[in-house]
Motif scaffolding. Structure first.
Motif, PDB file in Angstrom:
ATOM      1  N   ALA A 379       1.321  10.803  14.104  1.00 21.95           N
ATOM      2  CA  ALA A 379       2.091   9.577  13.912  1.00 21.95           C
ATOM      3  C   ALA A 379       2.042   9.123  12.455  1.00 21.95           C
ATOM      4  CB  ALA A 379       1.557   8.478  14.829  1.00 21.95           C
ATOM      5  N   ALA A 380       0.868   9.238  11.841  1.00 18.88           N
ATOM      6  CA  ALA A 380       0.739   8.849  10.438  1.00 18.88           C
ATOM      7  C   ALA A 380       1.594   9.734   9.532  1.00 18.88           C
ATOM      8  CB  ALA A 380      -0.722   8.926  10.019  1.00 18.88           C
ATOM      9  N   ARG A 381       1.625  11.033   9.841  1.00 18.85           N
ATOM     10  CA  ARG A 381       2.459  11.933   9.018  1.00 18.85           C
ATOM     11  C   ARG A 381       3.936  11.618   9.209  1.00 18.85           C
ATOM     12  NH1 ARG A 381       5.296  13.830   6.126  1.00 18.85           N
ATOM     13  NH2 ARG A 381       5.374  15.902   5.145  1.00 18.85           N
ATOM     14  N   ALA A 382       4.334  11.285  10.421  1.00 17.96           N
ATOM     15  CA  ALA A 382       5.737  10.939  10.665  1.00 17.96           C
ATOM     16  C   ALA A 382       6.122   9.660   9.931  1.00 17.96           C
ATOM     17  CB  ALA A 382       5.975  10.784  12.166  1.00 17.96           C
ATOM     18  N   VAL A 383       5.277   8.653   9.963  1.00 20.45           N
ATOM     19  CA  VAL A 383       5.578   7.379   9.282  1.00 20.45           C
ATOM     20  C   VAL A 383       5.603   7.573   7.781  1.00 20.45           C
ATOM     21  CG1 VAL A 383       4.680   5.075   8.809  1.00 20.45           C
ATOM     22  CG2 VAL A 383       4.701   5.951  11.142  1.00 20.45           C
ATOM     23  N   ALA A 384       4.600   8.262   7.255  1.00 19.33           N
ATOM     24  CA  ALA A 384       4.545   8.469   5.806  1.00 19.33           C
ATOM     25  C   ALA A 384       5.736   9.284   5.317  1.00 19.33           C
ATOM     26  CB  ALA A 384       3.240   9.160   5.436  1.00 19.33           C
ATOM     27  N   GLY A 385       6.139  10.302   6.091  1.00 24.01           N
ATOM     28  CA  GLY A 385       7.288  11.103   5.683  1.00 24.01           C
ATOM     29  C   GLY A 385       8.603  10.359   5.828  1.00 24.01           C
ATOM     30  N   SER A 386       8.747   9.567   6.886  1.00 25.83           N
ATOM     31  CA  SER A 386       9.992   8.833   7.109  1.00 25.83           C
ATOM     32  C   SER A 386      10.187   7.730   6.080  1.00 25.83           C
ATOM     33  CB  SER A 386      10.003   8.246   8.521  1.00 25.83           C
ATOM     34  OG  SER A 386       9.867   9.260   9.488  1.00 25.83           O
ATOM     35  N   LEU A 387       9.107   7.057   5.717  1.00 23.69           N
ATOM     36  CA  LEU A 387       9.198   5.958   4.746  1.00 23.69           C
ATOM     37  C   LEU A 387       9.055   6.432   3.311  1.00 23.69           C
ATOM     38  CD1 LEU A 387       7.071   3.238   6.587  1.00 23.69           C
ATOM     39  CD2 LEU A 387       9.550   3.599   6.649  1.00 23.69           C
ATOM     40  N   ASP A 388       8.809   7.718   3.132  1.00 22.55           N
ATOM     41  CA  ASP A 388       8.672   8.300   1.794  1.00 22.55           C
ATOM     42  C   ASP A 388       7.632   7.534   0.974  1.00 22.55           C
ATOM     43  OD1 ASP A 388       9.150  10.160  -0.172  1.00 22.55           O
ATOM     44  OD2 ASP A 388      10.825   9.049  -1.067  1.00 22.55           O
ATOM     45  N   LEU A 389       6.462   7.329   1.572  1.00 24.23           N
ATOM     46  CA  LEU A 389       5.404   6.591   0.887  1.00 24.23           C
ATOM     47  C   LEU A 389       4.807   7.435  -0.229  1.00 24.23           C
ATOM     48  CD1 LEU A 389       3.523   5.020   3.922  1.00 24.23           C
ATOM     49  CD2 LEU A 389       5.181   3.925   2.411  1.00 24.23           C
ATOM     50  N   ALA A 390       4.606   6.809  -1.386  1.00 21.08           N
ATOM     51  CA  ALA A 390       3.936   7.498  -2.486  1.00 21.08           C
ATOM     52  C   ALA A 390       2.482   7.759  -2.089  1.00 21.08           C
ATOM     53  CB  ALA A 390       3.997   6.644  -3.753  1.00 21.08           C
ATOM     54  N   HIS A 391       1.999   8.955  -2.418  1.00 16.17           N
ATOM     55  CA  HIS A 391       0.631   9.346  -2.051  1.00 16.17           C
ATOM     56  C   HIS A 391       0.403   9.141  -0.551  1.00 16.17           C
ATOM     57  CE1 HIS A 391      -0.315   9.633  -6.320  1.00 16.17           C
ATOM     58  NE2 HIS A 391       0.180   8.404  -6.485  1.00 16.17           N
ATOM     59  N   GLY A 392       1.347   9.610   0.253  1.00 17.66           N
ATOM     60  CA  GLY A 392       1.275   9.368   1.687  1.00 17.66           C
ATOM     61  C   GLY A 392       0.077   9.986   2.370  1.00 17.66           C
ATOM     62  N   PHE A 393      -0.598  10.932   1.709  1.00 11.22           N
ATOM     63  CA  PHE A 393      -1.756  11.533   2.368  1.00 11.22           C
ATOM     64  C   PHE A 393      -2.871  10.517   2.578  1.00 11.22           C
ATOM     65  CE2 PHE A 393      -2.639  12.170  -2.132  1.00 11.22           C
ATOM     66  CZ  PHE A 393      -3.979  11.872  -2.241  1.00 11.22           C
ATOM     67  N   TRP A 394      -2.838   9.402   1.808  1.00  8.53           N
ATOM     68  CA  TRP A 394      -3.844   8.368   2.029  1.00  8.53           C
ATOM     69  C   TRP A 394      -3.661   7.706   3.395  1.00  8.53           C
ATOM     70  CZ3 TRP A 394      -3.057   6.233  -3.549  1.00  8.53           C
ATOM     71  CH2 TRP A 394      -3.840   6.972  -4.431  1.00  8.53           C
ATOM     72  N   VAL A 395      -2.433   7.713   3.901  1.00  7.58           N
ATOM     73  CA  VAL A 395      -2.203   7.163   5.244  1.00  7.58           C
ATOM     74  C   VAL A 395      -2.978   7.984   6.269  1.00  7.58           C
ATOM     75  CG1 VAL A 395      -0.460   6.589   6.966  1.00  7.58           C
ATOM     76  CG2 VAL A 395       0.080   6.356   4.537  1.00  7.58           C
ATOM     77  N   LEU A 396      -2.857   9.294   6.185  1.00  3.81           N
ATOM     78  CA  LEU A 396      -3.563  10.159   7.129  1.00  3.81           C
ATOM     79  C   LEU A 396      -5.065  10.115   6.899  1.00  3.81           C
ATOM     80  CD1 LEU A 396      -0.549  11.407   6.978  1.00  3.81           C
ATOM     81  CD2 LEU A 396      -1.618  13.388   8.052  1.00  3.81           C
ATOM     82  N   LEU A 397      -5.477   9.996   5.639  1.00  3.88           N
ATOM     83  CA  LEU A 397      -6.906   9.914   5.354  1.00  3.88           C
ATOM     84  C   LEU A 397      -7.503   8.656   5.981  1.00  3.88           C
ATOM     85  CD1 LEU A 397      -9.282  11.232   3.924  1.00  3.88           C
ATOM     86  CD2 LEU A 397      -8.686   9.939   1.863  1.00  3.88           C
ATOM     87  N   ALA A 398      -6.748   7.560   5.966  1.00  2.00           N
ATOM     88  CA  ALA A 398      -7.227   6.332   6.610  1.00  2.00           C
ATOM     89  C   ALA A 398      -7.372   6.522   8.109  1.00  2.00           C
ATOM     90  CB  ALA A 398      -6.267   5.172   6.306  1.00  2.00           C
ATOM     91  N   VAL A 399      -6.393   7.177   8.739  1.00  2.00           N
ATOM     92  CA  VAL A 399      -6.488   7.439  10.177  1.00  2.00           C
ATOM     93  C   VAL A 399      -7.700   8.324  10.478  1.00  2.00           C
ATOM     94  CG1 VAL A 399      -5.348   8.537  12.145  1.00  2.00           C
ATOM     95  CG2 VAL A 399      -4.022   7.150  10.547  1.00  2.00           C
ATOM     96  N   LEU A 400      -7.916   9.323   9.630  1.00  2.00           N
ATOM     97  CA  LEU A 400      -8.990  10.282   9.867  1.00  2.00           C
ATOM     98  C   LEU A 400     -10.366   9.649   9.716  1.00  2.00           C
ATOM     99  CD1 LEU A 400      -9.521  13.331  10.404  1.00  2.00           C
ATOM    100  CD2 LEU A 400      -9.583  13.648   7.926  1.00  2.00           C
ATOM    101  N   THR A 401     -10.529   8.773   8.738  1.00  2.00           N
ATOM    102  CA  THR A 401     -11.853   8.236   8.434  1.00  2.00           C
ATOM    103  C   THR A 401     -12.161   6.922   9.129  1.00  2.00           C
ATOM    104  OG1 THR A 401     -10.967   7.168   6.438  1.00  2.00           O
ATOM    105  CG2 THR A 401     -11.928   9.369   6.191  1.00  2.00           C
ATOM    106  N   LEU A 402     -11.132   6.192   9.548  1.00  2.00           N
ATOM    107  CA  LEU A 402     -11.378   4.877  10.142  1.00  2.00           C
ATOM    108  C   LEU A 402     -11.287   4.879  11.655  1.00  2.00           C
ATOM    109  CD1 LEU A 402      -9.418   2.589   7.630  1.00  2.00           C
ATOM    110  CD2 LEU A 402     -11.833   3.238   7.607  1.00  2.00           C
ATOM    111  N   GLY A 403     -10.754   5.954  12.246  1.00  2.00           N
ATOM    112  CA  GLY A 403     -10.644   6.006  13.700  1.00  2.00           C
ATOM    113  C   GLY A 403     -12.014   6.070  14.358  1.00  2.00           C
TER     114      GLY A 403
END
Length: 716
Positions: A379-403
């Motif tokens: 879901a994080a990869r889909a949101v980051a890719g759809s919204l074209d977030l700069a440095h979107g890998f931080w979105v997935l890193l947050a999911v990975l480390t905070l879950g």
């Protein structure tokens, strides 16, 4: 002492990661002029050394990292080519996220390195789509991993005692306790407590699916049970002279000494059948005494002591067979009963298949965690890719480390992380505005900032760790490309986005963590074990000739493994997530072990009905077994808040399947009595924890981990 040791471990890890990251980043960026390779060389030690909790000594961790390097290169390559298409990248993230998270079924080392491997795919699967930089990415990743492995060897943590050494020490104490009886009960139980897997460093836990690890784990559980049985025997009131028991205890002591020597030196003890022969001779003597009539039978207290001695001898016999399997890879002597050592004749691939298939169910907490993680990352990869977030890998890193495994724990982690990132973003923004494009200053700051972040973050808490890591990111990226204060803004947006996604997954997918699953798993365990009690009694009391077939226990063993996994996760969760749950899960696991072990070995050593085993005694034993089955079913119903069945007659009153002391029972009845009396006490303890008395607070949950051999297990 422990806190000081933990702080020293964190400091050494910080030095290793910072040194490896610096040794790869600076030469590749400033010497070779390869910014992409430098970035991967920087993040590889962070991924493998900081985000991954790889257990073990320095050499063990280095070995794990080197074995993980080829999969890491494959994941980086896959991510590089899937970055061109968001749906493809999302699908890859879903599959890879699940497989790597589900690797926890393989033990602590695969589970520990999995987050780092996740990060290598995450880094590569975001735009820009640049397959031309693949060689540079792989070179940087390889350099960072090799440098970190070298640092692990050069600056290792002190080695912890192996599980084999712990088991040998415990068996030495057991040998002294059996031989002399002079070892205090507290010391016996303390020796057993050192074998609890929760107190063993993850790298030394026998958690794999192969025969060696399974045998060591079984030997440890049986040794803990043996030590507790010896402690219970030492606490019992003195009885008249009992030379038969003394001889069997001496044989137990010799077998424990031989198994301990085998574990330390590899010198094989005498053939494993000697103890079983002694046990059969012991029972034959009891049978002959029973056949001579009442006058030949010892006092009831002596008979009960003999029954307990026979039970602890069975524990010692299990230890010696399991140690034999662990050190030889397969049994060199017949391993009976087959259900107890079901793994001994299976190949390693079949054992791994059983482990995976056994956890491929929605009732497995490992499966639940893997699915939750995979859905969150996808879901994080889909949101980051759809919204074209700069440095979107931080979105997935947050999911990975905070879950976390519960919604409440995830919310607490998210609050701290967002607060820490906000502070870190402000400081990093001020730093970038103040320094501008002075890359030499950033280069001078990066190494000490990394050392500070990696050393203080774990000690001060999640908020500080996130704030300091934001500074690390700012000082690193400022050297690769011109940055402005908007870098901090982008990181803040990405972390908040990932936090929201992780929190949503926590709310939608098993929000209670293991709380609900531990109830279901324990319910299934009790339902599986309840019928074994009357089945065992009927098997023992059957007058027909021939060998006795033990009740089928494999379904119960499978349920026990799922329940232990759920309980282990439940104990690892925050106390706030366990508030209000007074159930004594540890006592329930002890009761289940007690039923399964009795159903396996009592039919092998229980005596044949004799004239001393009167019809009234046998009928009373069967009635007690039926009452225990009904009580077990009642407790299972309470776990899921189902309407419980009618309460049976007071089980504690019906467990005495013998007459008065001046009317001695047959040894068969004594063996059943001791087994069922202990079970009744354990069930009473469990039910009391589920239905606390009015006005009393809930019972305190015990601090010991699951398994037999704990204080409170006062019988077989």
């Amino acid at each position: 002492m422990t806190a000081a040791r933990d702080r020293a471990t964190i400091r050494r890890r910080a030095v290793r990661v910072a040194a490896a990251a610096s040794a790869g980043f600076y030469p590749l960026l400033y010497g070779a002029g390869l910014p992409v390779a430098a970035l991967y060389a920087l993040f590889a030690p962070i991924a493998m050394g900081l985000l991954s909790a790889v257990p073990g000594s320095g050499r063990q961790r280095a070995s794990t990292m080197l074995r993980a390097l080829p999969p890491a290169l494959v994941l980086a390559t896959l991510g590089t080519f899937l970055a061109a298409n968001t749906p493809a990248a999302v699908g890859g993230m879903l599959l890879i996220g699940f497989l790597l998270a589900f690797a926890a079924v393989a033990g602590p080392r695969p589970a520990g390195i999995a987050p780092g491997l996740q990060l290598f795919y995450i880094l590569a699967c975001f735009p820009p789509y640049a397959p031309g930089t693949l060689v540079e990415r792989l070179a940087g990743l390889t350099a960072g991993a090799l440098l970190l492995a070298a640092c692990e060897v050069l600056l290792p943590d002190p080695a912890a005692p192996s599980y084999r050494a712990r088991l040998a020490d415990a068996l030495t104490v057991a040998a002294r306790g059996a031989a002399t009886g002079g070892v205090p009960p507290g010391r016996l139980r303390a020796a057993g407590a050192k074998l609890r897997l929760t107190d063993v460093p993850p790298a030394e836990r026998p958690a794999g699916a192969g025969r060696t690890d399974r045998a060591l784990e079984q030997a440890g559980r049986s040794a803990r049970r043996l030590l507790d049985q010896l402690a219970t025997l030492a606490e019992a009131p003195p009885t008249p002279s009992d030379p038969e028991s003394a001889m069997l205890l001496d044989r137990v002591a010799r077998r424990c000494t031989g198994s301990a020597r085998f574990l330390r030196t590899g010198t094989a003890p005498p053939p494993a059948g000697a103890l079983e022969e002694a046990m059969r001779a012991f029972q034959a003597d009891r049978a002959r005494a029973a056949g001579k009539g009442r006058d030949a039978l010892p006092a009831v207290d002596v008979q009960r002591r003999q029954s307990r001695v026979l039970a602890l001898a069975e524990s010692a016999r299990t230890v010696e067979i399991a140690v034999d399997i662990a050190l030889h890879g397969r049994p060199t002597e017949p391993a009976f009963p087959p259900e107890q050592f079901w793994y001994a004749g299976l190949s390693t691939p079949r054992l791994w298949a059983r482990r995976v298939v056994g956890n491929a169910t929605f009732r497995s907490v490992l499966f639940q965690n893997a699915l939750r993680t995979a859905l969150g990352l996808a879901a994080a990869r889909a949101v980051a890719g759809s919204l074209d977030l700069a440095h979107g890998f931080w979105v997935l890193l947050a999911v990975l480390t905070l879950g976390r495994t519960t919604a409440g724990a995830t919310w607490r982690a998210v609050r701290r992380a967002v607060a820490g990132n906000a502070v870190g973003a402000l400081v990093a923004g001020a730093l970038v505005i103040g320094l501008g494009r002075h890359t030499d200053v950033y280069a001078a700051l990066l190494a000490p900032v990394m050392l500070l972040a990696f050393a203080l973050g774990p000690l001060l808490g999640l908020a500080y760790a996130q704030a300091l890591f934001t500074l690390v990111v700012a000082t690193a990226f400022a050297q690769i490309a011109p940055v402005t204060w908007r870098l901090s803004e982008a990181r803040m947006i990405d972390v908040v986005t990932g936090s929201v996604i992780g929190l949503a997954c926590g709310l939608l997918a098993w929000p209670a963590g293991a709380r609900r699953e531990v109830h279901r798993a324990m319910w299934g365990l009790l339902r599986s074990c309840a019928p074994l009690v009357p089945a065992t009694a009927r098997t023992l009391l059957a007058p027909s000739g021939g060998s006795r077939a033990a009740p089928v226990t494999l379904p119960g063993i499978h349920r026990l493994r799922l329940a232990e996994a759920a309980y282990a996760q439940y104990r690892a969760e925050s106390p706030a997530d366990r508030e209000g749950d007074s159930a004594d899960w540890h006592a329930l696991l002890i009761a289940a072990h007690h039923v399964l072990l009795g159903a396996q070995w009592l039919p092998r050593f229980g005596l044949r009905p004799t004239p001393g085993a009167r019809d009234t005694s046998a009928a009373r034993a069967l009635g007690t077994a039926a009452a225990l089955e009904a009580e077990t079913d009642r407790i299972a119903s309470l776990l899921l808040a189902e309407p419980p069945g009618p309460a049976p007659a007071a089980v504690s009153d019906t467990t005495r399947a013998t007459g008065p002391d001046d009317d001695p029972p047959a040894p068969l009845s004594v063996d059943l009595e001791v087994w069922m009396t202990s079970l009744a006490r354990q069930l009473a303890r469990v039910e009391a924890s589920l239905t606390p008395a009015p006005g009393n607070g809930p019972p305190r949950e015990p601090t010991s981990g699951p398994g037999p051999g704990k204080p409170g297990d006062r019988g077989r």
